[in-house]
Design a protein around this motif. Structure first.
Motif, PDB file in Angstrom:
ATOM      1  N   LYS A  61       0.843  -1.183   0.000  1.00 19.62           N
ATOM      2  CA  LYS A  61       0.000   0.000   0.000  1.00 19.62           C
ATOM      3  C   LYS A  61       0.883   1.239   0.000  1.00 19.62           C
ATOM      4  O   LYS A  61       1.877   1.296   0.714  1.00 19.62           O
ATOM      5  CB  LYS A  61      -0.914   0.011   1.222  1.00 19.62           C
ATOM      6  N   SER A  62       0.512   2.219  -0.815  1.00 23.11           N
ATOM      7  CA  SER A  62       1.289   3.440  -0.923  1.00 23.11           C
ATOM      8  C   SER A  62       0.835   4.432   0.146  1.00 23.11           C
ATOM      9  O   SER A  62      -0.063   5.261  -0.084  1.00 23.11           O
ATOM     10  CB  SER A  62       1.131   4.040  -2.322  1.00 23.11           C
ATOM     11  N   TYR A  63       1.464   4.337   1.324  1.00 19.22           N
ATOM     12  CA  TYR A  63       1.146   5.279   2.391  1.00 19.22           C
ATOM     13  C   TYR A  63       1.701   6.668   2.053  1.00 19.22           C
ATOM     14  O   TYR A  63       2.573   6.830   1.194  1.00 19.22           O
ATOM     15  CB  TYR A  63       1.736   4.818   3.720  1.00 19.22           C
ATOM     16  N   LEU A  64       1.200   7.669   2.757  1.00 19.12           N
ATOM     17  CA  LEU A  64       1.745   9.011   2.661  1.00 19.12           C
ATOM     18  C   LEU A  64       2.796   9.200   3.755  1.00 19.12           C
ATOM     19  O   LEU A  64       2.635   8.705   4.865  1.00 19.12           O
ATOM     20  CB  LEU A  64       0.636  10.058   2.808  1.00 19.12           C
ATOM     21  N   ARG A  65       3.850   9.935   3.431  1.00 20.82           N
ATOM     22  CA  ARG A  65       4.928  10.127   4.403  1.00 20.82           C
ATOM     23  C   ARG A  65       4.431  10.852   5.644  1.00 20.82           C
ATOM     24  O   ARG A  65       4.894  10.571   6.755  1.00 20.82           O
ATOM     25  CB  ARG A  65       6.061  10.928   3.733  1.00 20.82           C
ATOM     26  N   ARG A  66       3.469  11.752   5.495  1.00 19.95           N
ATOM     27  CA  ARG A  66       2.992  12.509   6.643  1.00 19.95           C
ATOM     28  C   ARG A  66       2.139  11.668   7.598  1.00 19.95           C
ATOM     29  O   ARG A  66       1.853  12.102   8.712  1.00 19.95           O
ATOM     30  CB  ARG A  66       2.183  13.720   6.181  1.00 19.95           C
ATOM     31  N   GLN A  67       1.760  10.473   7.186  1.00 22.05           N
ATOM     32  CA  GLN A  67       1.027   9.594   8.093  1.00 22.05           C
ATOM     33  C   GLN A  67       1.931   9.055   9.200  1.00 22.05           C
ATOM     34  O   GLN A  67       1.430   8.540  10.200  1.00 22.05           O
ATOM     35  CB  GLN A  67       0.413   8.421   7.314  1.00 22.05           C
ATOM     36  N   PHE A  68       3.234   9.179   9.060  1.00 23.82           N
ATOM     37  CA  PHE A  68       4.191   8.643  10.029  1.00 23.82           C
ATOM     38  C   PHE A  68       4.754   9.738  10.939  1.00 23.82           C
ATOM     39  O   PHE A  68       5.723   9.492  11.651  1.00 23.82           O
ATOM     40  CB  PHE A  68       5.360   7.956   9.300  1.00 23.82           C
ATOM     41  N   TYR A  69       4.134  10.927  10.925  1.00 29.12           N
ATOM     42  CA  TYR A  69       4.747  12.035  11.658  1.00 29.12           C
ATOM     43  C   TYR A  69       4.671  11.854  13.173  1.00 29.12           C
ATOM     44  O   TYR A  69       5.470  12.420  13.916  1.00 29.12           O
ATOM     45  CB  TYR A  69       4.087  13.355  11.262  1.00 29.12           C
ATOM     46  N   LEU A  70       3.727  11.046  13.656  1.00 27.67           N
ATOM     47  CA  LEU A  70       3.609  10.822  15.097  1.00 27.67           C
ATOM     48  C   LEU A  70       4.666   9.845  15.617  1.00 27.67           C
ATOM     49  O   LEU A  70       5.000   9.855  16.797  1.00 27.67           O
ATOM     50  CB  LEU A  70       2.221  10.305  15.441  1.00 27.67           C
ATOM     51  N   THR A  71       5.186   8.999  14.755  1.00 26.22           N
ATOM     52  CA  THR A  71       6.187   8.006  15.164  1.00 26.22           C
ATOM     53  C   THR A  71       7.533   8.688  15.329  1.00 26.22           C
ATOM     54  O   THR A  71       8.046   9.308  14.394  1.00 26.22           O
ATOM     55  CB  THR A  71       6.291   6.890  14.120  1.00 26.22           C
ATOM     56  N   THR A  72       8.106   8.591  16.511  1.00 24.05           N
ATOM     57  CA  THR A  72       9.380   9.248  16.803  1.00 24.05           C
ATOM     58  C   THR A  72      10.397   8.226  17.305  1.00 24.05           C
ATOM     59  O   THR A  72      10.045   7.277  18.020  1.00 24.05           O
ATOM     60  CB  THR A  72       9.206  10.345  17.876  1.00 24.05           C
ATOM     61  N   PRO A  73      11.657   8.387  16.955  1.00 20.18           N
ATOM     62  CA  PRO A  73      12.699   7.448  17.421  1.00 20.18           C
ATOM     63  C   PRO A  73      13.085   7.729  18.863  1.00 20.18           C
ATOM     64  O   PRO A  73      13.019   8.866  19.342  1.00 20.18           O
ATOM     65  CB  PRO A  73      13.859   7.715  16.471  1.00 20.18           C
TER      66      PRO A  73
END
Length: 421
Positions: A352-364
């Protein structure tokens, strides 16, 4: 709309950059050859090379403090992708390669069971055009295999958005994918607008200082021979005397007897040159060590010049303030790059082609740069108590591990209360 440059353009780009990365690896592996100035010894010493391990120390001192811990608010379960790819080895390999060459690359593919596989490729075998907004590649090229005898590429890959082309021994295979970016993800150390593929930890200044220090060690080794065996001389000997005295026997004999001259009755004068001193070389080497330490945020203790008084944990942290700031900067950059890896791998896993901004909550999440000792833990505890008294709940199990490096206890809380009703 981005216009692809093509595989030939990227191969020429890699050919230009490969020598620069190879040079850094030679310094890291201590295989670099230091060119002598040929002012004194010249080329009469043969293959005598001085080797110092300062460049590996500069890289390892930073990489050993960059310990990746995990992800916070992992909504797409990218943690499982890294754990299934030997996370302990994967992160260390990617970070060290990026520190040496300025960047490393992660080749994302699917294994036989359809799970993402992550392979680290150093900067000598991969390159690409970086998107300045996302730090993902617009297109990329990598050498996946080389002939062990000749070093020529046998398997190459050209990466485009949604398509990976594998060229192996004349056979071309095209593999489509659902990822919105090429499956070659860069891991970059200290990028900027001029050099989007980053800078090497082994800078030109570090290599220049190391060459000067290696020449100093080489000269000290030559001088040590004269320091151990001071050169002697004899004045007033006639030609016949010179022929009768064996040079080697005269040099190693404990007692040498020379008779008077039959004609004049004078005896030769024997003397010894002043013994060479090793102090100038030691002081010069220490000067080079100070320059190298200042360039890389280290101390003289890190380079082998041990001080008489051992430092406390707080003193060590204070002396490594530059290294701490450098590590903080590296954590921010590497964290974004590893998130890009998880983003591309998630798209490949879920098809599935997710959007990069969908991962903005995930932090290292990283381990503390300096492991706190007992005194530091006590100070953190006192500070946390006082802050929680002023602002209830300010410190808890969510943010305290970032300061202490300790995970919250998993022991059950039932039965832990004390006192009677």
């Amino acid at each position: 709309m981005y216009e692809y440059q093509g595989m030939g353009y990227l191969k020429n780009l890699l050919r230009k950059k490969r020598d620069r990365v190879d040079l850094r690896y030679k310094y890291y592996e201590m295989k670099n050859v230091v060119r002598d100035l040929a002012l004194t010894a010249g080329n009469k010493l043969g293959r005598f090379d001085a080797v110092l391990g300062w460049c590996p120390k500069a890289v390892d001192s930073l990489s050993d403090r960059l310990i990746f811990k995990g992800w916070k608010d992992d909504l797409f379960n990218i943690e499982s992708i890294f754990r299934m790819n030997n996370a302990d080895v994967f992160f260390d390999s990617a970070i060290i390669s990026a520190l040496i060459g300025g960047c490393s690359f992660i080749y994302v593919s699917l294994d036989e069971e359809g799970f993402p596989r992550l392979e680290v490729i150093d900067g000598r075998d991969a390159t690409g055009i970086v998107d300045p907004v996302t730090n993902l590649l617009r297109e990329g090229y990598a050498v996946l295999e080389r002939d062990p005898k000749t070093g020529h590429p046998t398997t190459e890959a050209y990466f485009q958005t949604g398509l990976t082309t594998i060229i192996s021994r004349g056979e071309i295979r095209e593999i489509p994918n659902a990822a919105p970016a090429p499956l070659l993800v860069p891991v970059i150390y200290r990028p900027d607008a001029k050099r989007p593929l980053g800078h090497s930890r082994i800078s030109r200044a570090s290599m220049s200082i190391l060459r000067g220090a290696a020449r100093t060690v080489k000269r000290s080794e030559v001088s040590a021979e004269f320091y151990s065996f001071p050169q002697k001389y004899v004045v007033g000997m006639s030609g016949e005397d010179i022929e009768t005295v064996d040079n080697w026997k005269a040099a190693i004999s404990k007692f040498l007897m020379i008779e008077k001259d039959d004609i004049s009755g004078d005896k030769p004068t024997i003397g010894q040159f002043q013994q060479a001193s090793m102090s100038p070389f030691s002081e010069q080497l220490r000067t080079f060590a100070s320059l190298f330490a200042g360039e890389n945020g280290l101390t003289l203790d890190d380079l082998g010049f041990v001080s008489d008084n051992p430092s406390s944990a707080e003193a060590i942290k204070a002396s490594h303030e530059t290294l701490r700031l450098t590590a903080r900067k590296a954590q921010r950059t590497f964290g974004t790059c590893f998130l890009n890896v998880g983003f591309v791998a998630s798209c490949l896993r879920d098809e599935k082609s997710y959007l990069r901004r969908q991962f903005y909550l995930t932090t290292p999440v990283w381990e503390p740069i300096f492991e706190p000792d007992a005194a530091t833990l006590s100070a953190i505890g006192d500070g946390a108590i006082k802050l929680n008294q002023a602002v209830p709940g300010y410190f808890n199990t969510d943010n305290l591990p970032a300061l202490t490096g300790l995970d919250p206890s998993s022991l059950p809380t039932s039965g832990m209360e004390t006192g009677d009703d």
